[in-house]
Motif scaffolding. Structure first.
Motif, PDB file in Angstrom:
ATOM      1  N   SER A 213      42.137  63.194  72.256  1.00  0.00           N
ATOM      2  CA  SER A 213      41.737  62.330  71.161  1.00  0.00           C
ATOM      3  C   SER A 213      42.280  60.923  71.357  1.00  0.00           C
ATOM      4  O   SER A 213      43.427  60.746  71.760  1.00  0.00           O
ATOM      5  CB  SER A 213      42.259  62.886  69.836  1.00  0.00           C
ATOM      6  OG  SER A 213      41.953  62.004  68.775  1.00  0.00           O
TER       7      SER A 213
ATOM      8  N   GLN B  86      42.029  58.951  68.624  1.00  0.00           N
ATOM      9  CA  GLN B  86      42.326  58.611  67.238  1.00  0.00           C
ATOM     10  C   GLN B  86      43.821  58.371  67.127  1.00  0.00           C
ATOM     11  O   GLN B  86      44.580  58.981  67.879  1.00  0.00           O
ATOM     12  CB  GLN B  86      41.923  59.769  66.314  1.00  0.00           C
ATOM     13  CG  GLN B  86      40.450  60.093  66.292  1.00  0.00           C
ATOM     14  CD  GLN B  86      39.636  59.131  65.469  1.00  0.00           C
ATOM     15  OE1 GLN B  86      39.840  58.980  64.271  1.00  0.00           O
ATOM     16  NE2 GLN B  86      38.710  58.469  66.115  1.00  0.00           N
ATOM     17  N   PRO B  87      44.344  57.539  66.283  1.00  0.00           N
ATOM     18  CA  PRO B  87      43.645  56.838  65.232  1.00  0.00           C
ATOM     19  C   PRO B  87      43.052  55.495  65.650  1.00  0.00           C
ATOM     20  O   PRO B  87      42.180  54.988  64.984  1.00  0.00           O
ATOM     21  CB  PRO B  87      44.723  56.634  64.178  1.00  0.00           C
ATOM     22  CG  PRO B  87      45.992  56.497  64.955  1.00  0.00           C
ATOM     23  CD  PRO B  87      45.811  57.405  66.160  1.00  0.00           C
TER      24      PRO B  87
ATOM     25  N   GLN C  13      37.860  55.494  69.114  1.00  0.00           N
ATOM     26  CA  GLN C  13      36.693  56.070  68.453  1.00  0.00           C
ATOM     27  C   GLN C  13      36.075  57.189  69.281  1.00  0.00           C
ATOM     28  O   GLN C  13      34.881  57.447  69.186  1.00  0.00           O
ATOM     29  CB  GLN C  13      35.668  54.962  68.193  1.00  0.00           C
ATOM     30  CG  GLN C  13      36.219  53.909  67.257  1.00  0.00           C
ATOM     31  CD  GLN C  13      35.527  52.572  67.393  1.00  0.00           C
ATOM     32  OE1 GLN C  13      35.239  52.112  68.487  1.00  0.00           O
ATOM     33  NE2 GLN C  13      35.264  51.936  66.270  1.00  0.00           N
TER      34      GLN C  13
ATOM     35  N   LEU D 294      32.840  62.706  68.980  1.00  0.00           N
ATOM     36  CA  LEU D 294      32.848  61.929  67.738  1.00  0.00           C
ATOM     37  C   LEU D 294      31.514  61.206  67.597  1.00  0.00           C
ATOM     38  O   LEU D 294      31.402  60.002  67.845  1.00  0.00           O
ATOM     39  CB  LEU D 294      33.992  60.913  67.718  1.00  0.00           C
ATOM     40  CG  LEU D 294      35.377  61.437  67.386  1.00  0.00           C
ATOM     41  CD1 LEU D 294      36.359  60.289  67.227  1.00  0.00           C
ATOM     42  CD2 LEU D 294      35.394  62.307  66.162  1.00  0.00           C
TER      43      LEU D 294
ATOM     44  N   ALA E 252      42.050  60.327  61.970  1.00  0.00           N
ATOM     45  CA  ALA E 252      42.735  59.037  62.029  1.00  0.00           C
ATOM     46  C   ALA E 252      43.536  58.808  60.751  1.00  0.00           C
ATOM     47  O   ALA E 252      44.571  58.149  60.765  1.00  0.00           O
ATOM     48  CB  ALA E 252      41.730  57.911  62.228  1.00  0.00           C
TER      49      ALA E 252
ATOM     50  N   TYR F 280      37.647  59.929  60.239  1.00  0.00           N
ATOM     51  CA  TYR F 280      37.567  59.732  61.689  1.00  0.00           C
ATOM     52  C   TYR F 280      36.841  58.421  61.961  1.00  0.00           C
ATOM     53  O   TYR F 280      35.851  58.106  61.308  1.00  0.00           O
ATOM     54  CB  TYR F 280      36.781  60.872  62.356  1.00  0.00           C
ATOM     55  CG  TYR F 280      37.473  62.198  62.292  1.00  0.00           C
ATOM     56  CD1 TYR F 280      38.293  62.622  63.322  1.00  0.00           C
ATOM     57  CD2 TYR F 280      37.316  63.042  61.189  1.00  0.00           C
ATOM     58  CE1 TYR F 280      38.945  63.851  63.269  1.00  0.00           C
ATOM     59  CE2 TYR F 280      37.962  64.261  61.129  1.00  0.00           C
ATOM     60  CZ  TYR F 280      38.768  64.659  62.169  1.00  0.00           C
ATOM     61  OH  TYR F 280      39.406  65.871  62.119  1.00  0.00           O
ATOM     62  N   ARG F 281      37.332  57.671  62.932  1.00  0.00           N
ATOM     63  CA  ARG F 281      36.694  56.432  63.370  1.00  0.00           C
ATOM     64  C   ARG F 281      35.668  56.791  64.440  1.00  0.00           C
ATOM     65  O   ARG F 281      36.000  57.449  65.414  1.00  0.00           O
ATOM     66  CB  ARG F 281      37.732  55.475  63.932  1.00  0.00           C
ATOM     67  CG  ARG F 281      38.802  55.122  62.909  1.00  0.00           C
ATOM     68  CD  ARG F 281      39.849  54.182  63.453  1.00  0.00           C
ATOM     69  NE  ARG F 281      39.219  52.890  63.678  1.00  0.00           N
ATOM     70  CZ  ARG F 281      39.207  52.255  64.850  1.00  0.00           C
ATOM     71  NH1 ARG F 281      39.789  52.774  65.897  1.00  0.00           N
ATOM     72  NH2 ARG F 281      38.598  51.096  64.968  1.00  0.00           N
TER      73      ARG F 281
ATOM     74  N   GLN G   3      32.929  55.064  59.907  1.00  0.00           N
ATOM     75  CA  GLN G   3      33.915  56.095  59.596  1.00  0.00           C
ATOM     76  C   GLN G   3      33.188  57.308  59.036  1.00  0.00           C
ATOM     77  O   GLN G   3      32.246  57.172  58.258  1.00  0.00           O
ATOM     78  CB  GLN G   3      34.934  55.588  58.575  1.00  0.00           C
ATOM     79  CG  GLN G   3      35.799  54.479  59.112  1.00  0.00           C
ATOM     80  CD  GLN G   3      36.796  53.993  58.091  1.00  0.00           C
ATOM     81  OE1 GLN G   3      36.556  54.021  56.893  1.00  0.00           O
ATOM     82  NE2 GLN G   3      37.944  53.538  58.567  1.00  0.00           N
TER      83      GLN G   3
END
Length: 160
Positions: free
Chosen positions: A55, A57-58, A61, A81, A107, A122-123, A132
């Motif tokens: 991941s 995140q945060p 993306q 994502l 995120a 989540y971004r 988002q």
């Protein structure tokens, strides 16, 4: 001379960066972990394989699934994502655990007055635009709703 040294340092630095999309099918799991580092999550797959979830995140993306077969060889890399993957969540069916296994940690976790539960944010990128995805999870851990908003980015010009 300084430009040459800077260019060489940049090339060396970029060659040391591991990018999920650059990993080739058939690569041994140990090599991927050595290049990519420790995954955010590891999940078993049917047939004896496993999925490494990386991941960004945060701040980023992207969330990548790197699936390995029972022989610990890379089969596929997928960026998950996406708007379509969030739209595929089923209200009243999917749970906190299925969301975590699919997308990893959010995120941001928030609460609002009009919903009794957590909202996992989540971004994502939607056609290159920052957005988002907000997954509403009730106290029992069940997904109740998924909403999307545009992500507000900082203004490039200072306010007047």
């Amino acid at each position: 001379m300084t430009r040459l040294a800077a260019a060489m340092a940049l090339a060396l630095g970029l060659s040391a960066c591991a990018v999920p999309e650059w990993q080739q099918p058939g690569t041994p799991l140990a090599d991927v972990e050595r290049d990519m580092g420790r995954p955010t999550l590891t999940e078993p797959l049917q047939g004896g394989g496993q999925r490494l979830l990386y991941s960004r995140q945060p701040a980023g993306q992207q969330v990548y699934h790197m699936d390995f077969d029972a022989g610990q060889r890379l089969v596929r890399v997928r960026q998950v994502l996406t708007l379509a993957n969030f739209q595929a969540l089923h209200s009243g069916v999917d749970t906190r655990e299925t969301v975590r296994r699919m997308f990893g940690p959010p995120a941001l976790v928030e609460r609002v007055a009009r919903f009794d539960g957590d909202i996992w944010t989540y971004r994502i990128l939607d056609n290159g635009e920052p957005r988002q995805a907000h997954v509403h999870i009730d106290p029992a851990g069940v997904v109740r709703r998924v909403m999307f908003t545009d992500e507000r980015m900082r203004d490039l010009e200072p306010p007047r």
